[in-house]
Design a protein around this motif. Structure first.
Motif, PDB file in Angstrom:
ATOM      1  N   LYS A 299       0.731  -1.150  -0.066  1.00 14.07           N
ATOM      2  CA  LYS A 299       0.114  -0.200   0.004  1.00 14.07           C
ATOM      3  C   LYS A 299       0.883   1.307   0.077  1.00 14.07           C
ATOM      4  CE  LYS A 299      -3.986  -1.915   2.263  1.00 14.07           C
ATOM      5  NZ  LYS A 299      -4.983  -1.576   3.431  1.00 14.07           N
ATOM      6  N   GLY A 300       2.068   1.304   0.076  1.00  9.01           N
ATOM      7  CA  GLY A 300       2.853   2.366   0.097  1.00  9.01           C
ATOM      8  C   GLY A 300       4.285   2.149   0.128  1.00  9.01           C
ATOM      9  N   VAL A 301       5.264   2.987   1.032  1.00  7.72           N
ATOM     10  CA  VAL A 301       6.673   2.691   1.056  1.00  7.72           C
ATOM     11  C   VAL A 301       7.175   2.754   2.572  1.00  7.72           C
ATOM     12  CG1 VAL A 301       6.991   3.545  -1.428  1.00  7.72           C
ATOM     13  CG2 VAL A 301       7.103   4.971   0.477  1.00  7.72           C
ATOM     14  N   GLU A 302       8.276   1.897   2.540  1.00  7.41           N
ATOM     15  CA  GLU A 302       8.875   2.263   4.033  1.00  7.41           C
ATOM     16  C   GLU A 302      10.471   3.268   3.518  1.00  7.41           C
ATOM     17  OE1 GLU A 302      11.738  -0.175   7.088  1.00  7.41           O
ATOM     18  OE2 GLU A 302      10.351  -1.197   5.807  1.00  7.41           O
ATOM     19  N   PHE A 303      10.556   4.175   4.332  1.00  6.47           N
ATOM     20  CA  PHE A 303      11.633   5.117   3.939  1.00  6.47           C
ATOM     21  C   PHE A 303      12.824   4.717   4.722  1.00  6.47           C
ATOM     22  CE2 PHE A 303       7.691   7.757   3.263  1.00  6.47           C
ATOM     23  CZ  PHE A 303       8.167   8.041   1.988  1.00  6.47           C
ATOM     24  N   VAL A 304      14.180   5.112   4.214  1.00  4.40           N
ATOM     25  CA  VAL A 304      15.242   4.786   4.679  1.00  4.40           C
ATOM     26  C   VAL A 304      15.203   5.057   6.399  1.00  4.40           C
ATOM     27  CG1 VAL A 304      16.577   4.789   2.666  1.00  4.40           C
ATOM     28  CG2 VAL A 304      16.508   6.871   4.110  1.00  4.40           C
ATOM     29  N   ASP A 305      14.564   6.166   6.872  1.00  3.50           N
ATOM     30  CA  ASP A 305      14.629   6.538   8.174  1.00  3.50           C
ATOM     31  C   ASP A 305      13.604   5.756   9.192  1.00  3.50           C
ATOM     32  OD1 ASP A 305      12.121   7.475   7.299  1.00  3.50           O
ATOM     33  OD2 ASP A 305      12.493   9.638   7.875  1.00  3.50           O
ATOM     34  N   GLY A 306      13.082   4.779   8.401  1.00  2.00           N
ATOM     35  CA  GLY A 306      11.911   3.815   9.002  1.00  2.00           C
ATOM     36  C   GLY A 306      10.637   4.256   9.048  1.00  2.00           C
ATOM     37  N   ARG A 307      10.291   5.344   8.663  1.00  2.00           N
ATOM     38  CA  ARG A 307       8.969   5.961   8.492  1.00  2.00           C
ATOM     39  C   ARG A 307       8.086   4.955   7.501  1.00  2.00           C
ATOM     40  NH1 ARG A 307       8.214  11.985   7.222  1.00  2.00           N
ATOM     41  NH2 ARG A 307      10.504  11.619   6.401  1.00  2.00           N
ATOM     42  N   VAL A 308       6.888   4.836   7.529  1.00  2.00           N
ATOM     43  CA  VAL A 308       6.206   4.029   6.380  1.00  2.00           C
ATOM     44  C   VAL A 308       4.992   4.593   6.415  1.00  2.00           C
ATOM     45  CG1 VAL A 308       4.834   1.875   6.239  1.00  2.00           C
ATOM     46  CG2 VAL A 308       6.511   1.833   7.391  1.00  2.00           C
ATOM     47  N   ASP A 309       4.694   4.849   4.937  1.00  2.00           N
ATOM     48  CA  ASP A 309       3.312   5.752   4.497  1.00  2.00           C
ATOM     49  C   ASP A 309       2.739   5.211   3.380  1.00  2.00           C
ATOM     50  OD1 ASP A 309       1.636   8.035   4.414  1.00  2.00           O
ATOM     51  OD2 ASP A 309       3.017   9.318   4.021  1.00  2.00           O
ATOM     52  N   GLU A 310       1.470   5.222   3.372  1.00  2.00           N
ATOM     53  CA  GLU A 310       0.683   4.872   2.299  1.00  2.00           C
ATOM     54  C   GLU A 310       0.563   5.876   0.831  1.00  2.00           C
ATOM     55  OE1 GLU A 310      -2.980   3.500   3.708  1.00  2.00           O
ATOM     56  OE2 GLU A 310      -2.140   1.888   5.032  1.00  2.00           O
ATOM     57  N   PHE A 311       0.281   5.458  -0.149  1.00  2.00           N
ATOM     58  CA  PHE A 311       0.362   6.194  -1.317  1.00  2.00           C
ATOM     59  C   PHE A 311      -0.585   5.526  -2.481  1.00  2.00           C
ATOM     60  CE2 PHE A 311       4.315   7.624   0.349  1.00  2.00           C
ATOM     61  CZ  PHE A 311       4.264   8.957   0.616  1.00  2.00           C
ATOM     62  N   ASP A 312      -1.342   6.430  -3.106  1.00  2.00           N
ATOM     63  CA  ASP A 312      -2.186   5.910  -4.155  1.00  2.00           C
ATOM     64  C   ASP A 312      -1.443   5.530  -5.491  1.00  2.00           C
ATOM     65  OD1 ASP A 312      -4.816   6.127  -2.793  1.00  2.00           O
ATOM     66  OD2 ASP A 312      -4.395   8.222  -2.707  1.00  2.00           O
ATOM     67  N   SER A 313      -0.399   6.669  -5.775  1.00  2.00           N
ATOM     68  CA  SER A 313       0.342   6.432  -6.941  1.00  2.00           C
ATOM     69  C   SER A 313       1.805   6.847  -6.507  1.00  2.00           C
ATOM     70  CB  SER A 313      -0.135   7.308  -7.941  1.00  2.00           C
ATOM     71  OG  SER A 313      -1.492   6.986  -8.249  1.00  2.00           O
ATOM     72  N   VAL A 314       2.684   6.309  -7.611  1.00  2.00           N
ATOM     73  CA  VAL A 314       4.148   6.649  -7.569  1.00  2.00           C
ATOM     74  C   VAL A 314       4.491   7.191  -8.971  1.00  2.00           C
ATOM     75  CG1 VAL A 314       6.466   5.797  -7.319  1.00  2.00           C
ATOM     76  CG2 VAL A 314       4.651   5.017  -5.432  1.00  2.00           C
ATOM     77  N   ILE A 315       5.166   8.253  -9.070  1.00  2.00           N
ATOM     78  CA  ILE A 315       5.770   8.996 -10.278  1.00  2.00           C
ATOM     79  C   ILE A 315       7.076   8.777 -10.268  1.00  2.00           C
ATOM     80  CG2 ILE A 315       5.700  10.674 -11.741  1.00  2.00           C
ATOM     81  CD1 ILE A 315       2.825   9.799 -11.410  1.00  2.00           C
ATOM     82  N   LEU A 316       7.869   7.981 -11.212  1.00  2.00           N
ATOM     83  CA  LEU A 316       9.391   7.794 -11.182  1.00  2.00           C
ATOM     84  C   LEU A 316       9.785   9.021 -12.083  1.00  2.00           C
ATOM     85  CD1 LEU A 316       9.318   3.777 -11.926  1.00  2.00           C
ATOM     86  CD2 LEU A 316       9.575   5.164  -9.700  1.00  2.00           C
ATOM     87  N   ALA A 317      10.351   9.893 -11.453  1.00  2.00           N
ATOM     88  CA  ALA A 317      11.121  10.914 -12.166  1.00  2.00           C
ATOM     89  C   ALA A 317      12.603  10.355 -11.987  1.00  2.00           C
ATOM     90  CB  ALA A 317      10.708  12.061 -11.396  1.00  2.00           C
TER      91      ALA A 317
END
Length: 394
Positions: A299-317
């Motif tokens: 449902k989202g991503v885990e960041f390198v600092d340990g935080r986890v968040d949910e996203f509907d979409s990801v844009i690869l720039a």
């Protein structure tokens, strides 16, 4: 049954790629009285600009630094032409110089036959034999799709910027933009303006400069100053102006590289970001700056600092790469590692056995125009010499 590939002898230079670089060298050759043949894999010229750019895109540099040889932009165009205006300019360029690329010719292999003394260029339709081969596929031939742990498990939409048009379909969505170059920053702004909740990943150091200083192009000012002052001093001036106009971007989650913006560009090819309004949205919290991504979840991503968040979409720039190593069977002039000429600008336009490159200078359209004129001049001298020799023998 297999279809026999026809072999075509081409007396003029063969240009691989019908983007601005290929069009520029074709026009320069025509000004020298030489014909050329452009092989383009798509069904139109400048396909990157037509089909793989977002709607709000404008030239990042003033038009006088982006025009192709022997043809200026219309005087009524703004300093920073839009995507549509640039395509209109390219169409007029093609018509003015009567350039007729052969479309849907996807080059599969190009190699020099030392026994014959010619280049063999195999496409999906034919094999072309030529004396001069000009590689003009450019630095942005193929999208870069990073391999990130768990990305295949993410249930939302994952879209590279080459497929992004505008933010209308993302209204109300939580969107993560992966990459903070000029495209990533501008698409984040576009998404925000369209009502999306935007977070942008800032993983590496980068320079952010104002697009204009006192109403004049930052790039134009730096080019002028470099005529009189050393690059380190011009870099210090640009950073001073950046702090004065954009304030301290470190407070927003950005870290500057140790090298100055111009020196970094020359040594690594990494372009500074020219701010067009994204920083203001970051300051007000409308766009969030987040650290690097460790892995994707469903449902989202885990960041390198340990935080986890949910996203509907990801844009690869995440940018583009050259595809030259995949089809050019040569490794002395072009590097197999990054697909660029081994010699940096201004010495990376000519190889051996009639091999040339245009559009690999890491200096944008201006660099492509400079190389196009050098290539045309060099081939024209050989053409005249060989033609004169032929007449003397006859």
């Amino acid at each position: 049954m297999t279809t026999e590939i026809k072999r075509v002898w081409v007396s003029q230079p063969v240009i691989i790629g019908g983007g601005p670089s290929g069009l520029a060298v074709a026009a320069c050759l025509k000004k020298k009285g030489l014909p050329s043949l452009i092989l383009e894999r798509e069904n139109c010229a400048a396909s990157l600009w037509r089909n793989r750019t977002y709607d709000r895109l404008k030239l990042h540099l003033p038009k006088n630094f982006c025009q192709l040889p022997y043809m200026e932009f219309p005087p009524d165009f703004p300093s920073y032409p839009t995507k549509e205006q640039y395509i209109e300019y390219l169409d007029a360029y093609v018509k003015h110089f009567s350039i007729e690329p052969i479309y849907e010719e996807h080059v599969q292999i190009a190699e020099y036959d030392s026994a014959m003394g010619f280049w063999l260029v195999k496409t999906n339709n034919a094999e072309f034999v030529c004396r001069w081969l000009i590689v003009a596929t450019g630095e942005n031939a193929d999208p870069v799709i990073p391999e990130i742990d768990g990305i295949s498990d993410f249930q939302g939409q994952v879209l590279h910027t080459s497929l992004y048009k505008n933010g209308d379909e993302f209204e109300g969505d939580k969107v993560l933009v992966l990459g903070c170059g000029n495209s990533g920053m501008e698409i984040s702004l576009d998404l925000c303006n369209c009502g999306a909740q935007v977070s942008i990943v800032v993983r590496d150091t980068l320079h952010i400069l104002p697009r204009d200083i006192l109403g004049r192009s930052t790039f134009g000012i730096s080019m002028c100053l470099l005529k009189w002052f050393p690059i380190w001093l011009v870099d210090q001036f640009l950073l001073f102006c950046s702090r004065l106009i954009l304030q301290d971007v470190r407070q927003l989650g950005f870290k500057r590289p140790e090298l100055g913006p111009l020196e970094l560009k020359i040594k690594t090819g990494k372009t500074p970001v020219l701010d067009v309004g994204t920083l203001a949205k970051i300051r007000t919290g409308q766009i969030m700056v987040v650290p690097g991504v460790k892995r994707f979840t469903n449902k989202g991503v885990e960041f390198v600092d340990g935080r986890v968040d949910e996203f509907d979409s990801v844009i690869l720039a995440t940018g583009y790469r050259t595809n030259v190593p995949s089809w050019l069977k040569e490794d002395e002039f072009f590097s197999k590692d990054d697909g660029y000429p081994r010699k940096p600008f201004p010495n990376g336009w000519k190889g051996k056995n009639g091999l040339y490159s245009v559009g690999f200078t890491k200096k944008g359209l201006l660099g492509a125009s400079i190389d196009a004129q050098r290539v045309a001049e060099d081939i024209a001298q050989q053409w005249k010499s060989e033609t004169k020799h032929f007449h003397l023998r006859v």
